[in-house]
Design an enzyme around this catalytic site. Structure first.
Site, PDB file in Angstrom:
ATOM      1  N   GLY A 105      10.063 -10.495  -7.333  1.00 25.64           N
ATOM      2  CA  GLY A 105       8.892 -11.109  -8.063  1.00 25.64           C
ATOM      3  C   GLY A 105       7.790 -10.149  -8.468  1.00 25.64           C
ATOM      4  O   GLY A 105       7.537  -9.144  -8.081  1.00 25.64           O
ATOM      5  N   GLN A 137      -0.947  -7.459 -10.340  1.00 20.81           N
ATOM      6  CA  GLN A 137      -0.254  -5.986  -9.829  1.00 20.81           C
ATOM      7  C   GLN A 137      -0.493  -5.032 -10.971  1.00 20.81           C
ATOM      8  O   GLN A 137      -0.268  -4.072 -10.540  1.00 20.81           O
ATOM      9  CB  GLN A 137       0.961  -6.390  -9.133  1.00 20.81           C
ATOM     10  CG  GLN A 137       0.996  -7.363  -7.902  1.00 20.81           C
ATOM     11  CD  GLN A 137       2.328  -7.665  -7.284  1.00 20.81           C
ATOM     12  OE1 GLN A 137       3.027  -8.526  -7.511  1.00 20.81           O
ATOM     13  NE2 GLN A 137       2.561  -6.781  -6.300  1.00 20.81           N
ATOM     14  N   CYS A 194       5.241  -5.687  -0.321  1.00 18.82           N
ATOM     15  CA  CYS A 194       4.695  -5.787  -1.534  1.00 18.82           C
ATOM     16  C   CYS A 194       4.665  -4.594  -2.266  1.00 18.82           C
ATOM     17  O   CYS A 194       4.172  -3.546  -1.531  1.00 18.82           O
ATOM     18  CB  CYS A 194       3.252  -6.469  -1.255  1.00 18.82           C
ATOM     19  SG  CYS A 194       2.336  -6.858  -2.644  1.00 18.82           S
ATOM     20  N   LEU A 195       4.831  -4.433  -3.595  1.00 19.55           N
ATOM     21  CA  LEU A 195       4.514  -3.222  -4.243  1.00 19.55           C
ATOM     22  C   LEU A 195       3.384  -2.798  -4.354  1.00 19.55           C
ATOM     23  O   LEU A 195       3.118  -1.523  -4.518  1.00 19.55           O
ATOM     24  CB  LEU A 195       5.069  -3.750  -5.961  1.00 19.55           C
ATOM     25  CG  LEU A 195       6.438  -3.837  -6.038  1.00 19.55           C
ATOM     26  CD1 LEU A 195       6.717  -4.112  -7.492  1.00 19.55           C
ATOM     27  CD2 LEU A 195       7.565  -2.965  -5.294  1.00 19.55           C
ATOM     28  N   HIS A 227       4.367 -16.165  -2.300  1.00 17.30           N
ATOM     29  CA  HIS A 227       4.052 -14.672  -2.602  1.00 17.30           C
ATOM     30  C   HIS A 227       3.229 -14.438  -3.658  1.00 17.30           C
ATOM     31  O   HIS A 227       2.252 -13.832  -3.647  1.00 17.30           O
ATOM     32  CB  HIS A 227       5.059 -13.793  -2.227  1.00 17.30           C
ATOM     33  CG  HIS A 227       4.750 -12.239  -2.061  1.00 17.30           C
ATOM     34  ND1 HIS A 227       4.836 -11.569  -0.919  1.00 17.30           N
ATOM     35  CD2 HIS A 227       4.348 -11.603  -3.143  1.00 17.30           C
ATOM     36  CE1 HIS A 227       4.308 -10.328  -1.059  1.00 17.30           C
ATOM     37  NE2 HIS A 227       4.106 -10.120  -2.465  1.00 17.30           N
ATOM     38  N   GLU A 228       4.000 -14.646  -4.954  1.00 20.25           N
ATOM     39  CA  GLU A 228       3.380 -14.488  -6.222  1.00 20.25           C
ATOM     40  C   GLU A 228       2.170 -15.244  -6.403  1.00 20.25           C
ATOM     41  O   GLU A 228       1.145 -14.838  -7.020  1.00 20.25           O
ATOM     42  CB  GLU A 228       4.617 -14.548  -7.061  1.00 20.25           C
ATOM     43  CG  GLU A 228       5.552 -13.966  -6.879  1.00 20.25           C
ATOM     44  CD  GLU A 228       5.569 -12.582  -6.734  1.00 20.25           C
ATOM     45  OE1 GLU A 228       6.354 -12.140  -5.822  1.00 20.25           O
ATOM     46  OE2 GLU A 228       4.462 -11.640  -7.097  1.00 20.25           O
ATOM     47  N   HIS A 241      -1.014 -14.117  -4.738  1.00 24.04           N
ATOM     48  CA  HIS A 241      -1.466 -12.738  -5.769  1.00 24.04           C
ATOM     49  C   HIS A 241      -2.364 -13.174  -6.716  1.00 24.04           C
ATOM     50  O   HIS A 241      -3.613 -12.688  -7.056  1.00 24.04           O
ATOM     51  CB  HIS A 241      -0.345 -12.063  -6.281  1.00 24.04           C
ATOM     52  CG  HIS A 241       0.301 -11.022  -5.494  1.00 24.04           C
ATOM     53  ND1 HIS A 241      -0.379  -9.991  -4.939  1.00 24.04           N
ATOM     54  CD2 HIS A 241       1.521 -10.698  -5.382  1.00 24.04           C
ATOM     55  CE1 HIS A 241       0.658  -9.142  -4.230  1.00 24.04           C
ATOM     56  NE2 HIS A 241       1.747  -9.521  -4.412  1.00 24.04           N
TER      57      HIS A 241
HETATM   58  O1  LIG Z   1       4.620  -9.605  -5.353  1.00 21.68           O
HETATM   59  C1  LIG Z   1       5.745  -8.927  -5.563  1.00 21.68           C
HETATM   60  N1  LIG Z   1       6.019  -7.909  -5.049  1.00 21.68           N
HETATM   61  O2  LIG Z   1       4.896  -7.140  -4.489  1.00 21.68           O
HETATM   62  C2  LIG Z   1       7.381  -7.258  -5.152  1.00 21.68           C
HETATM   63  C3  LIG Z   1       7.486  -6.695  -3.814  1.00 21.68           C
HETATM   64  N2  LIG Z   1       7.934  -7.656  -2.738  1.00 21.68           N
HETATM   65  C4  LIG Z   1       9.060  -8.354  -2.750  1.00 21.68           C
HETATM   66  O3  LIG Z   1       9.932  -8.266  -3.758  1.00 21.68           O
HETATM   67  C5  LIG Z   1       9.452  -9.231  -1.656  1.00 21.68           C
HETATM   68  C6  LIG Z   1       9.805  -8.800  -0.377  1.00 21.68           C
HETATM   69  C7  LIG Z   1       9.997  -9.764   0.553  1.00 21.68           C
HETATM   70  C8  LIG Z   1       9.503 -10.901   0.756  1.00 21.68           C
HETATM   71  C9  LIG Z   1       8.850 -11.230  -0.624  1.00 21.68           C
HETATM   72 CL1  LIG Z   1       8.388 -13.061  -0.741  1.00 21.68          CL
HETATM   73  C10 LIG Z   1       8.767 -10.573  -1.599  1.00 21.68           C
HETATM   74 CL2  LIG Z   1       7.914 -11.210  -3.052  1.00 21.68          CL
HETATM   75 NI    NI Z   2       3.579  -8.729  -3.872  1.00 22.32          NI
END
Ligand SMILES: O=CN(O)CCNC(=O)c1cccc(Cl)c1Cl
Ligand code: NI
Length: 183
Positions: free
Chosen positions: A60, A65, A110-111, A153-154, A157
């Site tokens: 996501g 971000q 998270c990126l 999670h998104e 943000h």
């Molecule tokens: O906000 C989005 N990111 O930061 C992208 C990178 N993180 C992931 O892909 C990720 C990894 C593990 C659990 C969740 Cl829930 C997510 Cl979202």
């Molecule tokens: Ni994230």
């Protein structure tokens, strides 16, 4: 296309701001931004493209971000029975959720966070999300499992919340009461 150079990192103030609602119908600029979020997530899951452009994989991405403080998210992830859950939404909102909690056994990443931060992230096990898709149509989505976790999670943000805010500081792997553990 979005690359890792466009992703802002923890400490940047935009990650802690409340993002603004997108005025609908969306402007051409907002349409392009929404599309680029989903494009990044899909690209990041294609090993050739990801390697070529140095993209960290993600399931996501949220507009803050890329330093755009607007309520837009993209999710592209396999749910149960490998059902593909792929959405790019304006103004997503959790309109209902289970009492039951869930968490990823492997924690979250998270990126916008360069180091890994271990620990269980308690989330709702099931959520109903309302939002507007790229065509401006209202959608209502019922989610469980990894897609439900990812949407939370998104949407966090958009509210200036980072995944590690939810991790128990005294004991990051403290079992979460009555919660579903997701592999
Ligand atoms: O906000 C989005 N990111 O930061 C992208 C990178 N993180 C992931 O892909 C990720 C990894 C593990 C659990 C969740 Cl829930 C997510 Cl979202
Ligand atoms: Ni994230």
């Amino acid at each position: 296309m979005i690359t890792m150079d466009d992703i802002i990192r923890d400490g940047h103030p935009t990650l802690r701001k409340m993002a603004e609602e997108v005025v609908l119908p969306p402007s051409e600029e907002d349409k392009q931004i929404l599309n680029s979020l989903l494009e990044y997530v899909i690209n990041s899951q294609n090993s050739e493209i990801a390697e070529k452009y140095g993209l960290r994989p993600g399931i996501g991405l949220a507009a803050p971000q890329i330093n755009v403080s607007k309520r837009m998210i993209a999710v592209h992830v396999n749910g149960d029975r490998d059902e593909l859950i792929s959405y790019a939404l304006y103004n997503p909102k959790i309109i209902s959720h289970s009492v039951e909690k869930a968490y990823l056994k492997s924690g979250e990443g998270c990126l916008s966070v360069d180091e890994s931060i271990p620990g269980y992230v308690p989330r709702y096990a099931r959520v109903t999300v309302k939002g507007f898709n790229a065509d401006g149509k209202e959608v209502k989505i019922r989610l469980k499992g990894l897609p439900a976790i990812c949407f939370q999670h998104e949407i966090d943000h958009l509210n200036g919340i980072m995944f590690y805010d939810h991790i128990n500081k005294d004991n990051p792997f403290k079992p979460i009461e009555d919660a579903v553990e997701i592999d």
